[in-house]
Design a protein around this motif. Structure first.
Motif, PDB file in Angstrom:
ATOM      1  N   GLU A 182       0.807  -1.219   0.000  1.00  0.00           N
ATOM      2  CA  GLU A 182       0.000   0.000   0.000  1.00  0.00           C
ATOM      3  C   GLU A 182       0.845   1.277   0.000  1.00  0.00           C
ATOM      4  OE1 GLU A 182       0.081  -1.767   4.215  1.00  0.00           O
ATOM      5  OE2 GLU A 182      -0.131  -2.449   2.132  1.00  0.00           O
ATOM      6  N   VAL A 183       2.151   1.195   0.345  1.00  0.00           N
ATOM      7  CA  VAL A 183       3.001   2.394   0.328  1.00  0.00           C
ATOM      8  C   VAL A 183       4.190   2.235  -0.616  1.00  0.00           C
ATOM      9  CG1 VAL A 183       2.371   3.094   2.669  1.00  0.00           C
ATOM     10  CG2 VAL A 183       4.337   1.574   2.309  1.00  0.00           C
ATOM     11  N   ALA A 184       4.220   1.149  -1.388  1.00  0.00           N
ATOM     12  CA  ALA A 184       5.361   0.914  -2.272  1.00  0.00           C
ATOM     13  C   ALA A 184       5.545   2.052  -3.261  1.00  0.00           C
ATOM     14  CB  ALA A 184       5.176  -0.415  -3.012  1.00  0.00           C
ATOM     15  N   GLY A 185       4.444   2.624  -3.727  1.00  0.00           N
ATOM     16  CA  GLY A 185       4.546   3.722  -4.694  1.00  0.00           C
ATOM     17  C   GLY A 185       5.241   4.946  -4.131  1.00  0.00           C
ATOM     18  N   PRO A 189       9.884   6.654  -6.349  1.00  0.00           N
ATOM     19  CA  PRO A 189      10.696   7.736  -6.930  1.00  0.00           C
ATOM     20  C   PRO A 189      12.119   7.786  -6.395  1.00  0.00           C
ATOM     21  CG  PRO A 189       8.519   8.530  -6.357  1.00  0.00           C
ATOM     22  CD  PRO A 189       8.644   7.164  -5.751  1.00  0.00           C
ATOM     23  N   TYR A 190      12.281   7.460  -5.098  1.00  0.00           N
ATOM     24  CA  TYR A 190      13.624   7.466  -4.525  1.00  0.00           C
ATOM     25  C   TYR A 190      14.469   6.348  -5.112  1.00  0.00           C
ATOM     26  CZ  TYR A 190      11.397  10.519  -1.078  1.00  0.00           C
ATOM     27  OH  TYR A 190      10.728  11.535  -0.481  1.00  0.00           O
ATOM     28  N   THR A 191      13.874   5.169  -5.213  1.00  0.00           N
ATOM     29  CA  THR A 191      14.582   4.051  -5.830  1.00  0.00           C
ATOM     30  C   THR A 191      14.900   4.360  -7.283  1.00  0.00           C
ATOM     31  OG1 THR A 191      13.420   2.514  -4.358  1.00  0.00           O
ATOM     32  CG2 THR A 191      14.476   1.581  -6.317  1.00  0.00           C
ATOM     33  N   GLY A 192      13.945   4.988  -7.988  1.00  0.00           N
ATOM     34  CA  GLY A 192      14.165   5.342  -9.390  1.00  0.00           C
ATOM     35  C   GLY A 192      15.299   6.341  -9.563  1.00  0.00           C
ATOM     36  N   ALA A 193      15.429   7.292  -8.619  1.00  0.00           N
ATOM     37  CA  ALA A 193      16.525   8.270  -8.714  1.00  0.00           C
ATOM     38  C   ALA A 193      17.877   7.582  -8.613  1.00  0.00           C
ATOM     39  CB  ALA A 193      16.375   9.326  -7.622  1.00  0.00           C
ATOM     40  N   LEU A 194      17.985   6.594  -7.703  1.00  0.00           N
ATOM     41  CA  LEU A 194      19.242   5.862  -7.581  1.00  0.00           C
ATOM     42  C   LEU A 194      19.539   5.073  -8.853  1.00  0.00           C
ATOM     43  CD1 LEU A 194      18.968   4.473  -3.931  1.00  0.00           C
ATOM     44  CD2 LEU A 194      20.307   6.433  -4.717  1.00  0.00           C
ATOM     45  N   GLU A 195      18.527   4.449  -9.406  1.00  0.00           N
ATOM     46  CA  GLU A 195      18.726   3.671 -10.630  1.00  0.00           C
ATOM     47  C   GLU A 195      19.116   4.570 -11.800  1.00  0.00           C
ATOM     48  OE1 GLU A 195      14.997   1.720 -10.953  1.00  0.00           O
ATOM     49  OE2 GLU A 195      15.504   0.110  -9.531  1.00  0.00           O
ATOM     50  N   PRO A 293      12.345   9.023 -13.689  1.00  0.00           N
ATOM     51  CA  PRO A 293      10.980   9.266 -13.229  1.00  0.00           C
ATOM     52  C   PRO A 293      10.609  10.721 -13.358  1.00  0.00           C
ATOM     53  CG  PRO A 293      12.450   8.904 -11.374  1.00  0.00           C
ATOM     54  CD  PRO A 293      13.250   8.634 -12.620  1.00  0.00           C
ATOM     55  N   ASP A 294       9.334  10.978 -13.405  1.00  0.00           N
ATOM     56  CA  ASP A 294       8.828  12.341 -13.563  1.00  0.00           C
ATOM     57  C   ASP A 294       9.241  13.181 -12.374  1.00  0.00           C
ATOM     58  OD1 ASP A 294       7.497  14.628 -14.094  1.00  0.00           O
ATOM     59  OD2 ASP A 294       5.472  13.801 -13.970  1.00  0.00           O
ATOM     60  N   PRO A 295      10.037  14.254 -12.613  1.00  0.00           N
ATOM     61  CA  PRO A 295      10.521  15.048 -11.472  1.00  0.00           C
ATOM     62  C   PRO A 295       9.545  16.120 -11.039  1.00  0.00           C
ATOM     63  CG  PRO A 295      11.502  15.866 -13.479  1.00  0.00           C
ATOM     64  CD  PRO A 295      10.592  14.729 -13.878  1.00  0.00           C
ATOM     65  N   GLY A 296       8.269  16.040 -11.405  1.00  0.00           N
ATOM     66  CA  GLY A 296       7.295  17.101 -11.134  1.00  0.00           C
ATOM     67  C   GLY A 296       7.147  17.423  -9.678  1.00  0.00           C
ATOM     68  N   THR A 297       6.170  16.817  -9.050  1.00  0.00           N
ATOM     69  CA  THR A 297       5.939  17.106  -7.644  1.00  0.00           C
ATOM     70  C   THR A 297       6.736  16.151  -6.779  1.00  0.00           C
ATOM     71  OG1 THR A 297       4.065  15.605  -7.700  1.00  0.00           O
ATOM     72  CG2 THR A 297       3.617  17.928  -8.124  1.00  0.00           C
ATOM     73  N   PRO A 298       7.136  16.604  -5.618  1.00  0.00           N
ATOM     74  CA  PRO A 298       7.900  15.703  -4.745  1.00  0.00           C
ATOM     75  C   PRO A 298       7.044  14.536  -4.302  1.00  0.00           C
ATOM     76  CG  PRO A 298       7.339  17.736  -3.597  1.00  0.00           C
ATOM     77  CD  PRO A 298       6.930  17.924  -5.021  1.00  0.00           C
ATOM     78  N   PRO A 299       7.655  13.384  -4.093  1.00  0.00           N
ATOM     79  CA  PRO A 299       6.893  12.206  -3.707  1.00  0.00           C
ATOM     80  C   PRO A 299       6.295  12.377  -2.327  1.00  0.00           C
ATOM     81  CG  PRO A 299       9.221  11.787  -3.491  1.00  0.00           C
ATOM     82  CD  PRO A 299       9.088  13.110  -4.158  1.00  0.00           C
ATOM     83  N   PRO A 300       5.104  11.819  -2.125  1.00  0.00           N
ATOM     84  CA  PRO A 300       4.493  11.929  -0.787  1.00  0.00           C
ATOM     85  C   PRO A 300       5.298  11.164   0.240  1.00  0.00           C
ATOM     86  CG  PRO A 300       3.277  10.375  -2.149  1.00  0.00           C
ATOM     87  CD  PRO A 300       4.299  11.028  -3.029  1.00  0.00           C
ATOM     88  N   VAL A 301       5.336  11.685   1.432  1.00  0.00           N
ATOM     89  CA  VAL A 301       6.036  11.017   2.522  1.00  0.00           C
ATOM     90  C   VAL A 301       5.006  10.252   3.345  1.00  0.00           C
ATOM     91  CG1 VAL A 301       7.451  11.329   4.579  1.00  0.00           C
ATOM     92  CG2 VAL A 301       7.744  12.830   2.602  1.00  0.00           C
ATOM     93  N   PRO A 302       5.171   8.938   3.443  1.00  0.00           N
ATOM     94  CA  PRO A 302       4.175   8.154   4.188  1.00  0.00           C
ATOM     95  C   PRO A 302       4.154   8.540   5.660  1.00  0.00           C
ATOM     96  CG  PRO A 302       6.095   6.807   3.696  1.00  0.00           C
ATOM     97  CD  PRO A 302       6.257   8.117   2.964  1.00  0.00           C
ATOM     98  N   GLY A 303       3.019   8.450   6.230  1.00  0.00           N
ATOM     99  CA  GLY A 303       2.858   8.760   7.656  1.00  0.00           C
ATOM    100  C   GLY A 303       3.457   7.695   8.516  1.00  0.00           C
ATOM    101  N   PRO A 304       3.552   7.965   9.772  1.00  0.00           N
ATOM    102  CA  PRO A 304       4.132   6.966  10.687  1.00  0.00           C
ATOM    103  C   PRO A 304       3.272   5.719  10.773  1.00  0.00           C
ATOM    104  CG  PRO A 304       3.187   8.796  11.931  1.00  0.00           C
ATOM    105  CD  PRO A 304       3.111   9.183  10.496  1.00  0.00           C
TER     106      PRO A 304
END
Length: 304
Positions: A182-185, A189-195, A293-304
């Protein structure tokens, strides 16, 4: 990482040669500096202290006043303290201090993870192949100054790999494997930036390897060209041998094409050098960025 594939220690080629040589001469000082470990000063050895004490006792037997003895002890002990042990200890501390002052100007194999270390080693092997080639020694690769440009290229790649390694280490620590569906998405983007960064750096390494491959091929033809030139000087001896030993005239016809074959090899040699120069121009061309990956909006940060 296989020790045979570990990269060499790399020094920033823009450093003054004296500093670079000092850093390169003592890998252990670089590792101590990386860990922030300045060696403690070593006091004089026990044998030296014992010899000094024996000398002082001898002076005590000869001295006529206690004051002279006290002065002698103070002078000798304070001198030994100022020396701070053996000269090698002082030199060791100096080397580590120098490395600490330039801690961002060298890269150790342990600064890189396995994948990045392998990429850097591939880049170093390609550069070594070019700089050690016969056509480079003969100054036939005049498109770029290999002795300057290739170390700069390697350093740029290495600094990128070092940053990638550090960020990838943090990424592995922070990102669960596998992440909850449910939070993999949110992590993608972070994994994609490294790749994306890894693909870009690997592309630069492949460009170096392509250049090295072209140089190796040109080297092979160049050596064949030199040998054919040497043989051409001996052509009259071959022709005389055939004329003296052949039973019929057509047997000598195989030597009639020596000059033409030599010219063909020479043309092949020049073509191979041109191909190597073209590879060098591609190497110097600015890399085309991977869109990733699309550099548009920053990726959402999952809640605790």
């Amino acid at each position: 990482m296989d020790s045979r594939r570990r990269p060499h220690i790399l020094i920033d080629p823009s450093l003054p040669s004296a500093v670079a040589s000092a850093l390169r001469a003592d890998p252990q000082a670089l590792r101590a500096a990386r860990l922030g470990q300045l060696p403690r000063p070593r006091l004089p050895s026990a044998s030296r202290v014992g010899a000094t004490v024996a000398f002082l006792l001898f002076l005590m037997g000869l001295s006529v006043t206690a004051g002279l003895i006290v002065i002698t002890v103070v002078v000798v002990v304070s001198s030994m303290y100022r020396l701070r042990g053996e000269p090698e200890s002082r030199r060791e501390r100096h080397r580590v201090r120098t490395a600490m002052e330039h801690r961002d100007r060298f890269i150790l194999p342990e600064d890189l993870d396995a994948g990045c270390g392998d990429l850097l080693r591939r880049a170093q092997e390609a550069v070594e192949a070019v700089l050690g080639s016969e056509i480079n020694r003969a100054s036939l690769l005049d498109t770029i100054d290999n002795a300057v440009t290739l170390p700069e290229q390697t350093w740029q790649i290495a600094t990128g790999l070092k940053r990638l390694s550090a960020l990838r280490t943090d990424h592995r620590r922070l990102v669960p494997v596998p992440p909850p569906p449910e939070v993999a998405g949110a992590f993608a983007p972070y994994t994609g930036a490294l790749e994306t960064a890894e693909r870009s750096l690997e592309g630069r390494v492949r460009a170096l390897e392509e250049y090295a491959g072209q140089v190796r091929r040109a080297d092979d033809v160049y050596l064949a060209h030199l040998r054919l030139q040497a043989l051409a000087e001996q052509a009259p001896r071959y022709e005389a041998l055939v004329a003296e030993t052949a039973e019929d005239a057509p047997a000598a016809s195989g030597l009639d094409h020596l000059n033409e074959q030599a010219r063909q090899v020479e043309r092949l040699f020049h073509e191979s050098v041109d191909e190597a120069r073209l590879a060098a121009r591609h190497l110097l061309a600015p890399p085309v960025p991977d869109p990733g990956p699309d550099p548009g909006t920053p990726p959402p940060v999952p809640g605790p």
